[in-house]
Design a protein around this motif. Structure first.
Motif, short mmCIF file in Angstrom:
data_model
loop_
_atom_site.label_atom_id
_atom_site.label_comp_id
_atom_site.label_asym_id
_atom_site.label_seq_id
_atom_site.Cartn_x
_atom_site.Cartn_y
_atom_site.Cartn_z
N ASP A 174 82.79 -17.19 -34.87
CA ASP A 174 84.09 -17.20 -35.54
C ASP A 174 85.13 -18.06 -34.82
O ASP A 174 86.21 -18.29 -35.35
CB ASP A 174 84.64 -15.77 -35.66
N VAL A 192 82.00 -18.28 -39.50
CA VAL A 192 82.66 -17.34 -40.40
C VAL A 192 84.08 -17.19 -39.85
O VAL A 192 84.31 -16.42 -38.91
CB VAL A 192 81.94 -15.98 -40.45
N PRO A 197 91.22 -20.96 -39.88
CA PRO A 197 90.20 -21.66 -40.67
C PRO A 197 89.55 -22.76 -39.85
O PRO A 197 90.03 -23.14 -38.78
CB PRO A 197 91.00 -22.24 -41.84
N VAL A 209 80.02 -23.59 -43.17
CA VAL A 209 81.05 -22.55 -43.08
C VAL A 209 80.77 -21.52 -44.16
O VAL A 209 80.49 -21.88 -45.32
CB VAL A 209 82.47 -23.13 -43.26
N ALA A 210 80.81 -20.25 -43.79
CA ALA A 210 80.67 -19.15 -44.76
C ALA A 210 81.99 -18.40 -44.82
O ALA A 210 82.62 -18.16 -43.79
CB ALA A 210 79.54 -18.22 -44.35
N ASP A 211 82.40 -18.02 -46.00
CA ASP A 211 83.66 -17.29 -46.14
C ASP A 211 83.58 -15.87 -45.59
O ASP A 211 84.59 -15.26 -45.28
CB ASP A 211 84.10 -17.26 -47.60
N GLY A 212 82.38 -15.33 -45.49
CA GLY A 212 82.19 -13.98 -44.96
C GLY A 212 80.73 -13.76 -44.64
O GLY A 212 79.86 -14.60 -44.93
N GLU A 215 77.87 -14.16 -47.17
CA GLU A 215 77.36 -15.47 -47.55
C GLU A 215 76.37 -16.05 -46.55
O GLU A 215 75.73 -17.07 -46.83
CB GLU A 215 78.53 -16.46 -47.73
#
Length: 220
Positions: A174, A192, A197, A209-212, A215
């Motif tokens: 992160d 994540v 961002p 990149v995964a939003d959460g 994903e």
């Protein structure tokens, strides 16, 4: 080291704070509070830079900002005390989708590990409190290697313990320091985002990149 792209993922190695559990925001709060007690002012930008920053980089960075006289051990201990008091009161929460992702990885026969800047005692405590402690084949703390993130040591050691090559592993992170650590070790890195961002600089080191966490599995 440029990570090799290979669809045969055999292990996923996770950062802990801010990736699997919702604790990264507290470092952002309590580094400045601890430093203030010693007469120093830390900006929010500086607090964000400290995310996952390990030995010997964290002490050196704080001394570069605030002077050689800064007692890193005392400041860090106070930050830990303030943060633990808050966490004991407010509790620690899993990141949404954590258990489902770990269960899907287990069902697929993909090994899992934790590679964290947090010390082993608190790592064990946090995993137990959040109900995640039974999901990992290995749990590695930066205290087990010569240098913490963004050095590649912790990810290289995690791969060694798993008996796998870096190209067979994916890191889920992160923070920029964590991303650099995994990238330098030769892993593909999925970000994540938690506190900030992905910017153009960090995207250079990412597989995606995964939003959460929900994903992440589809990104493997």
């Amino acid at each position: 080291m440029e990570p090799e792209k290979n669809s045969g993922v055999r292990a996923v190695i996770f950062d802990l704070d801010g990736t699997l559990i919702d604790t990264e925001k507290y470092y952002r709060i309590f580094w400045p509070k601890a430093l203030a007690e010693f007469g120093y002012h830390m900006t929010d930008e500086q607090a964000l830079y400290m995310r996952s920053l390990g030995r010997p980089f964290a002490p050196a960075q704080l001394k570069a900002w605030f002077g050689e006289e800064l007692d890193y051990v005392k400041v860090r201990q106070r930050r830990k005390e303030l943060m633990e008091e808050c966490l004991d009161k407010e509790g620690i929460r899993q990141k949404p989708g954590a258990v489902r992702l770990l269960e899907r990885l287990r069902e697929a026969g993909i090994a899992t590990a934790v590679a964290t800047a947090t010390d082993p005692e608190r790592t064990e405590k946090y995993l137990k409190i959040t109900g995640l402690s039974g999901y990992f084949d290995r749990v590695i703390s930066a205290t087990m290697v010569p240098e913490g993130k963004p050095s590649p040591h912790i990810y290289l050691y995690a791969c060694e313990l798993l008996g796998l090559k870096p190209k067979e592993c994916v890191a889920v992170e992160d923070s920029p320091n964590g991303v650099l650590s995994a990238y330098r070790a030769g892993l593909r890195v999925i970000l994540v985002p938690d506190q900030t961002p992905a910017d153009d600089e960090i995207r250079k080191y990412l597989y995606t990149v995964a939003d959460g966490l929900d994903e992440v599995y589809e990104c493997l």
